[in-house]
Motif scaffolding. Structure first.
Motif, PDB file in Angstrom:
ATOM      1  N   UNK A  10      -1.958  11.305  58.804  1.00  0.00           N
ATOM      2  CA  UNK A  10      -1.155  10.478  57.648  1.00  0.00           C
ATOM      3  C   UNK A  10       0.222  10.235  58.280  1.00  0.00           C
ATOM      4  N   UNK A  11       0.959   8.907  57.833  1.00  0.00           N
ATOM      5  CA  UNK A  11       2.387   8.688  58.203  1.00  0.00           C
ATOM      6  C   UNK A  11       3.280   8.598  57.028  1.00  0.00           C
ATOM      7  N   UNK A  12       4.135   9.379  56.936  1.00  0.00           N
ATOM      8  CA  UNK A  12       4.984   9.071  55.566  1.00  0.00           C
ATOM      9  C   UNK A  12       5.998   7.916  55.767  1.00  0.00           C
ATOM     10  N   UNK A  13       5.767   6.961  55.016  1.00  0.00           N
ATOM     11  CA  UNK A  13       6.593   5.626  55.215  1.00  0.00           C
ATOM     12  C   UNK A  13       7.883   5.848  54.973  1.00  0.00           C
ATOM     13  N   UNK A  14       8.456   6.658  54.013  1.00  0.00           N
ATOM     14  CA  UNK A  14      10.038   6.964  53.742  1.00  0.00           C
ATOM     15  C   UNK A  14      10.455   7.407  55.066  1.00  0.00           C
ATOM     16  N   UNK A  15      10.060   8.718  55.469  1.00  0.00           N
ATOM     17  CA  UNK A  15      10.587   9.321  56.490  1.00  0.00           C
ATOM     18  C   UNK A  15      10.727   8.274  57.807  1.00  0.00           C
ATOM     19  N   UNK A  16       9.461   7.584  58.087  1.00  0.00           N
ATOM     20  CA  UNK A  16       9.510   6.768  59.247  1.00  0.00           C
ATOM     21  C   UNK A  16      10.383   5.539  59.058  1.00  0.00           C
ATOM     22  N   UNK A  17      10.575   5.024  57.843  1.00  0.00           N
ATOM     23  CA  UNK A  17      11.397   3.826  57.703  1.00  0.00           C
ATOM     24  C   UNK A  17      12.918   4.296  57.795  1.00  0.00           C
ATOM     25  N   UNK A  18      13.072   5.630  57.375  1.00  0.00           N
ATOM     26  CA  UNK A  18      14.346   6.119  57.313  1.00  0.00           C
ATOM     27  C   UNK A  18      15.044   6.234  58.646  1.00  0.00           C
ATOM     28  N   UNK A  19      14.183   6.796  59.748  1.00  0.00           N
ATOM     29  CA  UNK A  19      14.689   6.818  60.986  1.00  0.00           C
ATOM     30  C   UNK A  19      14.976   5.497  61.538  1.00  0.00           C
ATOM     31  N   UNK A  20      14.018   4.410  61.318  1.00  0.00           N
ATOM     32  CA  UNK A  20      14.296   2.989  61.827  1.00  0.00           C
ATOM     33  C   UNK A  20      15.709   2.532  61.208  1.00  0.00           C
TER      34      UNK A  20
ATOM     35  N   UNK B 162       3.461  -2.091  57.987  1.00  0.00           N
ATOM     36  CA  UNK B 162       2.145  -2.255  57.596  1.00  0.00           C
ATOM     37  C   UNK B 162       1.330  -1.316  58.042  1.00  0.00           C
ATOM     38  N   UNK B 163       1.234  -0.799  59.100  1.00  0.00           N
ATOM     39  CA  UNK B 163       0.501   0.196  59.864  1.00  0.00           C
ATOM     40  C   UNK B 163       0.431   1.603  58.884  1.00  0.00           C
ATOM     41  N   UNK B 164       1.662   1.691  58.137  1.00  0.00           N
ATOM     42  CA  UNK B 164       1.893   2.900  57.343  1.00  0.00           C
ATOM     43  C   UNK B 164       1.085   2.553  56.144  1.00  0.00           C
ATOM     44  N   UNK B 165       0.854   1.437  55.474  1.00  0.00           N
ATOM     45  CA  UNK B 165       0.333   1.040  54.402  1.00  0.00           C
ATOM     46  C   UNK B 165      -1.070   1.254  54.508  1.00  0.00           C
ATOM     47  N   UNK B 166      -1.649   0.438  55.523  1.00  0.00           N
ATOM     48  CA  UNK B 166      -2.959   0.768  56.038  1.00  0.00           C
ATOM     49  C   UNK B 166      -3.426   2.230  56.210  1.00  0.00           C
ATOM     50  N   UNK B 167      -2.644   2.933  56.735  1.00  0.00           N
ATOM     51  CA  UNK B 167      -2.740   4.333  56.872  1.00  0.00           C
ATOM     52  C   UNK B 167      -2.893   5.113  55.430  1.00  0.00           C
ATOM     53  N   UNK B 168      -2.055   4.639  54.504  1.00  0.00           N
ATOM     54  CA  UNK B 168      -2.150   4.897  53.120  1.00  0.00           C
ATOM     55  C   UNK B 168      -3.548   4.839  52.667  1.00  0.00           C
ATOM     56  N   UNK B 169      -4.044   3.464  52.858  1.00  0.00           N
ATOM     57  CA  UNK B 169      -5.314   3.158  52.503  1.00  0.00           C
ATOM     58  C   UNK B 169      -6.520   4.184  52.803  1.00  0.00           C
ATOM     59  N   UNK B 170      -6.266   4.622  54.127  1.00  0.00           N
ATOM     60  CA  UNK B 170      -7.387   5.500  54.725  1.00  0.00           C
ATOM     61  C   UNK B 170      -7.068   6.915  54.276  1.00  0.00           C
ATOM     62  N   UNK B 171      -5.861   7.179  53.942  1.00  0.00           N
ATOM     63  CA  UNK B 171      -5.645   8.599  53.383  1.00  0.00           C
ATOM     64  C   UNK B 171      -6.308   8.577  52.135  1.00  0.00           C
TER      65      UNK B 171
END
Length: 410
Positions: free
Chosen positions: A141-151, A168-177
């Motif tokens: 899983x990818x954490x959207x808030x953390x990753x977008x925070x670094x960007x 978008x990848x993080x959102x699809x990742x969430x669907x998978x999770x």
């Protein structure tokens, strides 16, 4: 007259200001919350911390959720999953997942970004102890808030196309999770309660189809759905996603009910729900741990899966898809920048912690070791990803776009 003094002062404090722009603030808050949880868990307040979240409120026979920790993970986090569901539906209807050419690369990248970490995890942990295989989804899983925070800290240095791609990848990742949680972490099923949950979901779909124009009936039905799913054996947070998928795009005043709900709830999710979850789950008591426990098979498998597996899976599939003509490379982005963003997908905090609690329910040693692996992998991914992107060529042509986006954010 004071401008020559003000300019260097503004330049010196620019990194501090960057912490509080909209892209970064939620991620930075999570970092601070995680750090606070670890400090408290290794201080004289450790027993109070443990008692607060895991002390029994009543007998489990009275009601299943009998600790604050369970109320947070199975109750409060429903709001987080509801917002995730709203984001997914919006993206599928009118966003970056609404057409085949837009969703091809993010879906391929997310799938590879879940498969590679899982394979690495199973290779390391499974060979050490078969019991650990149950945690295969933790580094996926990818954490959207953390990753977008670094960007957000990098500002216009990263092209807008890559920020959109990561989101978008993080959102699809969430669907998978969410699918993984529903399919692989359901211990038992109560057929009666499952039937009730399906019926309630059907009613909510009907409310959408027949044009119910007010939000409150959907909220009442969502609470009932959560209660039914809680007792069905499927994890209760899945109710949040299912309820979100029934929220209509239209409303009585011509505005989108779904978007109004998302805009209203997203700040509460990012700045209250997730930080509370992080504080309740990130506290690791490591003072008594030796180096052999920090680098035991479980934390090592998770950290390696997050840092190596995520970037390996995502970057490789992007290169293959672009070279074979299956998808186009994100606009105005170099391969170095794509690699840097691929590294950032290894930041797996919220969903990874959530899955670790489900995977090793009742085994506190494994849960604590899993937290160490999640924190190690996420921190290394954040630092290396930031450095990789920081040393790439700046995009001056995107600076005005970035400033306009920031100034338009409420």
């Amino acid at each position: 007259m004071l401008e020559p003094i003000r300019k260097p002062i503004r330049r010196a404090f620019a990194p501090v200001r960057a912490l509080f722009v909209s892209d970064a603030s939620a991620g930075i808050l999570l970092i601070l919350v995680a750090a606070a949880a670890m400090v408290v868990a290794n201080s004289p307040l450790a027993e109070d911390y443990e008692r607060l979240f895991n002390g029994y409120l009543w007998s489990k026979d009275t009601f299943y959720l009998n600790t604050l920790h369970l109320w947070i993970n199975d109750g409060l986090m429903v709001i987080f999953f509801f917002v995730v569901g709203l984001e997914v539906k919006r993206e599928l209807i009118c966003g970056e997942l609404s057409s085949a050419d837009k969703r091809t690369l993010p879906i391929m990248a997310a799938a590879a970004g879940m498969a590679a970490p899982a394979l690495i995890y199973v290779t390391i942990a499974g060979n050490a102890d078969p019991q650990l295989i149950r945690g295969w989804a933790i580094p996926a899983a990818t954490d959207i808030a953390f990753a977008m925070g670094v960007l957000g800290l990098l500002g216009s240095r990263v092209p807008a196309s890559l920020r959109l791609f990561l989101l978008t990848v993080a959102i699809v990742d969430d669907i998978g999770a969410v699918l993984v949680i529903a399919i692989f972490y359901t211990a038992h099923l109560d057929v009666m309660w499952l039937a009730v949950a399906i019926a309630l979901f059907g009613v909510m779909v009907g409310m959408n189809r027949f044009g119910v124009k007010h939000f409150w009936p959907f909220i009442l039905m969502a609470v009932a759905l959560w209660f039914a799913v809680l007792f069905s054996g499927v994890h209760a947070t899945i109710a949040g996603v299912l309820a979100a998928l029934t929220i209509p795009m239209r409303s009585s005043d011509g505005h989108s009910m779904l978007e109004k709900a998302e805009h209203g709830l997203a700040p509460w999710s990012a700045y209250l729900v997730v930080p509370i979850f992080g504080f309740a789950n990130a506290g690791v008591h490591f003072l008594d741990m030796g180096i052999e426990q920090v680098f035991a098979p479980l934390p090592l498998a998770i950290a390696t899966g997050l840092f190596v597996g995520k970037q390996l899976g995502i970057f490789t599939i992007i290169v293959v898809a672009v070279k074979l003509g299956i998808a186009r490379k994100p606009e105005n982005a170099s391969w170095m920048e794509i690699w840097g963003v691929s590294i950032l997908t290894g930041i797996g905090f919220t969903m990874s912690l959530f899955i670790s609690e489900l995977a090793f329910q009742g085994n506190r040693l494994f849960v604590e070791e899993a937290k160490i692996g999640i924190l190690l992998g996420s921190i290394v991914s954040a630092v290396i990803g930031y450095i990789a992107l920081r040393i790439t060529t700046k995009h001056p042509e995107e600076k005005q776009i970035y400033e306009d986006a920031r100034s338009s954010t409420p």
